[in-house]
Design a protein around this motif. Structure first.
Motif, PDB file in Angstrom:
ATOM      1  N   ILE A 146       0.814  -1.211   0.000  1.00  0.00           N
ATOM      2  CA  ILE A 146       0.000   0.000   0.000  1.00  0.00           C
ATOM      3  C   ILE A 146       0.849   1.264   0.000  1.00  0.00           C
ATOM      4  O   ILE A 146       0.375   2.354  -0.364  1.00  0.00           O
ATOM      5  CB  ILE A 146      -0.967  -0.003   1.214  1.00  0.00           C
ATOM      6  N   GLU A 147       2.104   1.153   0.376  1.00  0.00           N
ATOM      7  CA  GLU A 147       2.995   2.317   0.364  1.00  0.00           C
ATOM      8  C   GLU A 147       3.528   2.592  -1.049  1.00  0.00           C
ATOM      9  O   GLU A 147       3.483   3.721  -1.540  1.00  0.00           O
ATOM     10  CB  GLU A 147       4.166   2.098   1.334  1.00  0.00           C
ATOM     11  N   SER A 148       4.028   1.535  -1.707  1.00  0.00           N
ATOM     12  CA  SER A 148       4.596   1.716  -3.043  1.00  0.00           C
ATOM     13  C   SER A 148       3.570   1.533  -4.147  1.00  0.00           C
ATOM     14  O   SER A 148       3.815   1.890  -5.297  1.00  0.00           O
ATOM     15  CB  SER A 148       5.732   0.717  -3.257  1.00  0.00           C
ATOM     16  N   LEU A 149       2.389   0.954  -3.791  1.00  0.00           N
ATOM     17  CA  LEU A 149       1.332   0.638  -4.756  1.00  0.00           C
ATOM     18  C   LEU A 149       1.828  -0.300  -5.852  1.00  0.00           C
ATOM     19  O   LEU A 149       1.387  -0.245  -6.993  1.00  0.00           O
ATOM     20  CB  LEU A 149       0.736   1.917  -5.366  1.00  0.00           C
ATOM     21  N   GLN A 150       2.771  -1.184  -5.469  1.00  0.00           N
ATOM     22  CA  GLN A 150       3.270  -2.214  -6.373  1.00  0.00           C
ATOM     23  C   GLN A 150       2.890  -3.585  -5.817  1.00  0.00           C
ATOM     24  O   GLN A 150       2.918  -3.808  -4.607  1.00  0.00           O
ATOM     25  CB  GLN A 150       4.795  -2.121  -6.509  1.00  0.00           C
ATOM     26  N   PHE A 151       2.523  -4.506  -6.732  1.00  0.00           N
ATOM     27  CA  PHE A 151       2.231  -5.867  -6.291  1.00  0.00           C
ATOM     28  C   PHE A 151       3.538  -6.604  -6.055  1.00  0.00           C
ATOM     29  O   PHE A 151       4.469  -6.530  -6.861  1.00  0.00           O
ATOM     30  CB  PHE A 151       1.390  -6.593  -7.337  1.00  0.00           C
ATOM     31  N   GLU A 152       3.602  -7.328  -4.936  1.00  0.00           N
ATOM     32  CA  GLU A 152       4.809  -8.029  -4.558  1.00  0.00           C
ATOM     33  C   GLU A 152       4.471  -9.461  -4.172  1.00  0.00           C
ATOM     34  O   GLU A 152       3.400  -9.736  -3.627  1.00  0.00           O
ATOM     35  CB  GLU A 152       5.482  -7.329  -3.365  1.00  0.00           C
ATOM     36  N   SER A 153       5.390 -10.363  -4.453  1.00  0.00           N
ATOM     37  CA  SER A 153       5.213 -11.748  -4.023  1.00  0.00           C
ATOM     38  C   SER A 153       5.279 -11.815  -2.504  1.00  0.00           C
ATOM     39  O   SER A 153       6.068 -11.104  -1.870  1.00  0.00           O
ATOM     40  CB  SER A 153       6.293 -12.643  -4.635  1.00  0.00           C
ATOM     41  N   SER A 154       4.446 -12.655  -1.925  1.00  0.00           N
ATOM     42  CA  SER A 154       4.417 -12.750  -0.459  1.00  0.00           C
ATOM     43  C   SER A 154       3.881 -14.118  -0.062  1.00  0.00           C
ATOM     44  O   SER A 154       2.983 -14.657  -0.715  1.00  0.00           O
ATOM     45  CB  SER A 154       3.531 -11.652   0.137  1.00  0.00           C
ATOM     46  N   ASP A 155       4.464 -14.675   0.992  1.00  0.00           N
ATOM     47  CA  ASP A 155       3.973 -15.946   1.514  1.00  0.00           C
ATOM     48  C   ASP A 155       3.117 -15.738   2.763  1.00  0.00           C
ATOM     49  O   ASP A 155       2.745 -16.684   3.446  1.00  0.00           O
ATOM     50  CB  ASP A 155       5.137 -16.886   1.826  1.00  0.00           C
ATOM     51  N   LYS A 156       2.795 -14.462   3.068  1.00  0.00           N
ATOM     52  CA  LYS A 156       1.965 -14.159   4.229  1.00  0.00           C
ATOM     53  C   LYS A 156       0.495 -14.387   3.904  1.00  0.00           C
ATOM     54  O   LYS A 156       0.070 -14.193   2.763  1.00  0.00           O
ATOM     55  CB  LYS A 156       2.186 -12.703   4.667  1.00  0.00           C
ATOM     56  N   PRO A 157      -0.312 -14.797   4.884  1.00  0.00           N
ATOM     57  CA  PRO A 157      -1.739 -14.987   4.622  1.00  0.00           C
ATOM     58  C   PRO A 157      -2.436 -13.648   4.339  1.00  0.00           C
ATOM     59  O   PRO A 157      -2.030 -12.606   4.857  1.00  0.00           O
ATOM     60  CB  PRO A 157      -2.265 -15.621   5.921  1.00  0.00           C
ATOM     61  N   LEU A 158      -3.452 -13.687   3.508  1.00  0.00           N
ATOM     62  CA  LEU A 158      -4.209 -12.491   3.175  1.00  0.00           C
ATOM     63  C   LEU A 158      -5.035 -12.087   4.389  1.00  0.00           C
ATOM     64  O   LEU A 158      -5.809 -12.883   4.929  1.00  0.00           O
ATOM     65  CB  LEU A 158      -5.126 -12.797   1.981  1.00  0.00           C
ATOM     66  N   LYS A 159      -4.883 -10.814   4.845  1.00  0.00           N
ATOM     67  CA  LYS A 159      -5.604 -10.367   6.035  1.00  0.00           C
ATOM     68  C   LYS A 159      -6.487  -9.166   5.699  1.00  0.00           C
ATOM     69  O   LYS A 159      -6.489  -8.682   4.571  1.00  0.00           O
ATOM     70  CB  LYS A 159      -4.623 -10.026   7.155  1.00  0.00           C
ATOM     71  N   LEU A 160      -7.237  -8.720   6.692  1.00  0.00           N
ATOM     72  CA  LEU A 160      -8.231  -7.656   6.509  1.00  0.00           C
ATOM     73  C   LEU A 160      -7.649  -6.467   5.752  1.00  0.00           C
ATOM     74  O   LEU A 160      -6.588  -5.950   6.091  1.00  0.00           O
ATOM     75  CB  LEU A 160      -8.746  -7.196   7.880  1.00  0.00           C
ATOM     76  N   ASN A 161      -8.355  -6.053   4.687  1.00  0.00           N
ATOM     77  CA  ASN A 161      -8.042  -4.883   3.852  1.00  0.00           C
ATOM     78  C   ASN A 161      -6.881  -5.090   2.891  1.00  0.00           C
ATOM     79  O   ASN A 161      -6.513  -4.165   2.164  1.00  0.00           O
ATOM     80  CB  ASN A 161      -7.782  -3.626   4.704  1.00  0.00           C
ATOM     81  N   ASP A 162      -6.299  -6.282   2.862  1.00  0.00           N
ATOM     82  CA  ASP A 162      -5.267  -6.563   1.867  1.00  0.00           C
ATOM     83  C   ASP A 162      -5.890  -6.601   0.477  1.00  0.00           C
ATOM     84  O   ASP A 162      -7.036  -7.024   0.297  1.00  0.00           O
ATOM     85  CB  ASP A 162      -4.585  -7.905   2.151  1.00  0.00           C
ATOM     86  N   ILE A 163      -5.121  -6.185  -0.514  1.00  0.00           N
ATOM     87  CA  ILE A 163      -5.533  -6.251  -1.917  1.00  0.00           C
ATOM     88  C   ILE A 163      -4.549  -7.171  -2.623  1.00  0.00           C
ATOM     89  O   ILE A 163      -3.333  -6.969  -2.522  1.00  0.00           O
ATOM     90  CB  ILE A 163      -5.534  -4.854  -2.557  1.00  0.00           C
ATOM     91  N   ALA A 164      -5.057  -8.163  -3.316  1.00  0.00           N
ATOM     92  CA  ALA A 164      -4.159  -9.175  -3.871  1.00  0.00           C
ATOM     93  C   ALA A 164      -4.642  -9.660  -5.228  1.00  0.00           C
ATOM     94  O   ALA A 164      -5.802  -9.481  -5.604  1.00  0.00           O
ATOM     95  CB  ALA A 164      -4.045 -10.362  -2.915  1.00  0.00           C
ATOM     96  N   GLU A 165      -3.710 -10.277  -5.954  1.00  0.00           N
ATOM     97  CA  GLU A 165      -4.067 -11.016  -7.166  1.00  0.00           C
ATOM     98  C   GLU A 165      -4.096 -12.482  -6.788  1.00  0.00           C
ATOM     99  O   GLU A 165      -3.115 -13.011  -6.250  1.00  0.00           O
ATOM    100  CB  GLU A 165      -3.047 -10.766  -8.275  1.00  0.00           C
ATOM    101  N   VAL A 166      -5.209 -13.160  -7.073  1.00  0.00           N
ATOM    102  CA  VAL A 166      -5.388 -14.538  -6.628  1.00  0.00           C
ATOM    103  C   VAL A 166      -5.851 -15.410  -7.794  1.00  0.00           C
ATOM    104  O   VAL A 166      -6.348 -14.918  -8.812  1.00  0.00           O
ATOM    105  CB  VAL A 166      -6.421 -14.629  -5.484  1.00  0.00           C
ATOM    106  N   THR A 167      -5.680 -16.716  -7.626  1.00  0.00           N
ATOM    107  CA  THR A 167      -6.226 -17.697  -8.565  1.00  0.00           C
ATOM    108  C   THR A 167      -7.338 -18.454  -7.868  1.00  0.00           C
ATOM    109  O   THR A 167      -7.154 -18.937  -6.741  1.00  0.00           O
ATOM    110  CB  THR A 167      -5.135 -18.682  -9.028  1.00  0.00           C
ATOM    111  N   ILE A 168      -8.506 -18.533  -8.518  1.00  0.00           N
ATOM    112  CA  ILE A 168      -9.699 -19.122  -7.910  1.00  0.00           C
ATOM    113  C   ILE A 168     -10.258 -20.214  -8.812  1.00  0.00           C
ATOM    114  O   ILE A 168     -10.283 -20.075 -10.041  1.00  0.00           O
ATOM    115  CB  ILE A 168     -10.780 -18.046  -7.665  1.00  0.00           C
ATOM    116  N   THR A 169     -10.707 -21.299  -8.193  1.00  0.00           N
ATOM    117  CA  THR A 169     -11.408 -22.368  -8.888  1.00  0.00           C
ATOM    118  C   THR A 169     -12.785 -22.540  -8.256  1.00  0.00           C
ATOM    119  O   THR A 169     -12.913 -22.503  -7.026  1.00  0.00           O
ATOM    120  CB  THR A 169     -10.634 -23.693  -8.801  1.00  0.00           C
ATOM    121  N   VAL A 170     -13.813 -22.706  -9.092  1.00  0.00           N
ATOM    122  CA  VAL A 170     -15.170 -22.916  -8.584  1.00  0.00           C
ATOM    123  C   VAL A 170     -15.671 -24.289  -9.012  1.00  0.00           C
ATOM    124  O   VAL A 170     -15.190 -24.872  -9.988  1.00  0.00           O
ATOM    125  CB  VAL A 170     -16.143 -21.822  -9.087  1.00  0.00           C
TER     126      VAL A 170
END
Length: 546
Positions: A366-390
């Motif tokens: 949120i500081e640099s407004l760049q997407f970065e690789s991360s192994d941390k779990p997605l938490k409240l208010n995080d913005i992420a690119e994800v892969t979803i299967t339905v």
């Protein structure tokens, strides 16, 4: 004479263009005050409401002044705390346009409400406190607005009166915000120095800012031209209800999310891809020749086709994709972190499916407004690119092409909490049977723990008598099951001990009764004395969700 003037007024009002805008920004930047001032200065506040606001304006403003925030902050908790919690919708009109306002909260805790209010907006009006400048929540709200495809961004540098209307302060914030929004893709950006409390540059130009030559807030809202989609193409109506009152009528009800439709037009039903022609377009008791996006209608067709809720009616030259795998930009709205491969309900138009997030590809810094690789779990208010299967294919479009058909939400299956809001960015190829077999791996303990939301443990329910221990263990099984866990009650300890390795490997929670001096819960070698089963529930939840 009076009736003709009234009719002219009604027709004039009906034909005015509607602009939807949302107020966003960090907490206490003055969003509600600005909207209250805008409504007040355009004479859009009723006398009785204004009188009530004047009576209530005693806590946060100087004597004799009006607390304009109270015009939109209607909840008791909002007035007590001086913050916006829920989204407040207001309607007003000028000679040039009609407006629908969504006044959203700035507090980090209520980001989900902000996303809801912004989801249908044409313009985002973002406020920045002149004393504090651009804050992390300012960046977050601006980025979410860009993700949602909002065309215009109106940046109001508020509370200029507290900085003596200093042009240098305004220019510094303008420069900072231009850097923030440089790659966000807004179609139009305007900066205005304002004082919502004093009314500077809200409806009329202010003598306090002679160095500013641009439009006022109202002038900008009245004149911005938001590009409209080509209504002649990309017709889409998700079927909400099949209406069958008798044998001679079969209609398909829903709200047109894009495009337009006329009687005799050829339509296609997805996913079956069967075609027919429109026989009738019904709006309550009225027969229409044409219907457009935003209208809720009933269609009847020339042919008998099997259509049900969740199907999509489109033109044959549609741009929709039928897919069960995709990449998406997602805002996480749940206080509980995302768990990979855990099942969530996925709501998309009128369709529902079960979806899992297979992978978090990148998380937005949120500081640099760049997407970065991360192994941390997605938490409240995080913005992420994800892969979803339905589990069942969605009839969807990319969000950039169709905001309604490209948006979805994830819902926690246990709490019914809205966990995430997403925008489809790319469809992925479905895996063939051979590919699925090739990539199949043994289901790990971690995946089972994520799916069941628990870890494998042996829990002993201790009570003074055998009968009481048995009853407490049975009751605890019911409490845990009702809260979404999967406990197994086993009466004999020797059987439970033999099954323990299997339970740990498969994330199963075994409950057994045990006789002891006092009521207690024993997990592994840890024993905790309790007074009620509710205490036991709390202890177990902390352990199995570690």
């Amino acid at each position: 004479m009076a009736s003709s003037k009234l009719q002219e007024f009604i027709e004039e009002t009906e034909n005015k263009e509607i602009l939807r805008f949302v107020t966003i920004g960090s907490v206490d930047d003055g969003k509600s005050t600005l909207i209250g001032r805008l409504l007040h200065d355009t004479n859009a506040v009723y006398e009785d409401q204004l009188s009530a606001v004047k009576s209530a304006s005693t806590q946060n403003v100087d004597q004799g002044e009006i607390d304009f925030a109270l015009i939109t902050d209607g909840l008791k908790a909002e007035r007590e705390q001086g913050i916006t919690i829920d989204v407040a919708y207001r309607y007003f009109a000028t000679k040039k346009r009609k407006f629908i306002i969504a006044d959203t909260p700035g507090h980090v805790q209520y980001t989900r409400n902000m996303a809801t209010g912004a989801s249908t907006a044409d313009v985002a009006l973002i406020l920045i406190d002149a004393r504090h400048g651009v804050l992390p929540q300012t960046r977050r709200h601006a980025y979410i607005s860009s993700l949602l495809g909002i065309y215009g961004l109106l940046v109001c540098v508020n509370k200029m009166d507290l900085k003596d209307y200093d042009e240098a302060v305004f220019e510094k914030i303008k420069k900072d915000m231009e850097a923030v929004t440089a790659n966000m893709g807004f179609g139009d950006i305007q900066f205005i120095p304002v004082s919502a409390l004093k009314g500077d540059n809200v409806v009329t130009s202010s003598a306090n800012t002679p160095w500013y030559k641009g439009p006022t807030v109202l002038e900008y809202l009245e004149t911005i031209q938001v590009p409209k989609d080509d209504l002649a193409s990309h017709f889409a109506l998700p079927v909400q209800l099949v209406i069958r009152p008798h044998l001679n009528f079969r209609g398909f009800a829903g709200r047109i999310i894009s495009g337009s439709i006329q009687v005799a037009d050829e339509i296609m039903v997805l996913p079956s891809e069967k075609t027919s022609r429109v026989k009738e377009i019904l709006l309550y008791k009225e027969n229409l020749h044409e219907a457009v996006a935003g209208q809720s209608i009933v269609l009847t067709l020339e042919d008998e086709i099997d259509i049900s809720r969740g199907d999509m009616l489109v033109h044959p030259n549609h741009s929709f994709t039928i897919s069960n795998r995709f990449r998406a930009k997602m805002v996480w709205l749940d206080e509980n972190p995302l768990k990979l491969n855990r099942q969530y309900y996925l709501k998309h138009t009128t369709n529902s499916a079960v979806g899992v997030v297979n992978q978090v590809n990148q998380i937005l810094n949120i500081e640099s407004l760049q997407f970065e690789s991360s192994d941390k779990p997605l938490k409240l208010n995080d913005i992420a690119e994800v892969t979803i299967t339905v589990n069942r294919p969605l009839i969807a479009d990319l969000y950039r092409n169709n905001r309604q058909a490209g948006a979805f939400i994830l819902i926690d299956r246990i709490t019914n909490q809205t966990s995430g809001a997403g925008m489809i960015a790319e469809f992925l190829d479905d895996l063939s049977a051979e590919q699925e077999e090739e990539f199949l791996e043994k289901v790990s303990r971690e995946e089972k723990e994520a799916r069941l939301n628990q870890k494998g443990y042996l829990v002993q329910v201790v009570a003074p008598t055998e009968q009481e221990a048995f009853q407490k263990a049975v009751s605890l099984e019911r409490l845990l099951f009702d809260r979404g866990y999967f406990p197994i009650f086993i009466e004999k300890e020797d059987i439970a001990q033999k099954l323990l390795p299997f339970a740990k490997e498969n994330a199963l929670l075994i409950l057994i009764p045990k006789v002891g001096k006092k009521l207690a819960i024993q997990i592994e070698d840890k024993e905790v004395k309790i007074k009620h089963l509710a205490d036991a529930l709390s202890v177990i939840q902390k352990e199995i969700e570690k």
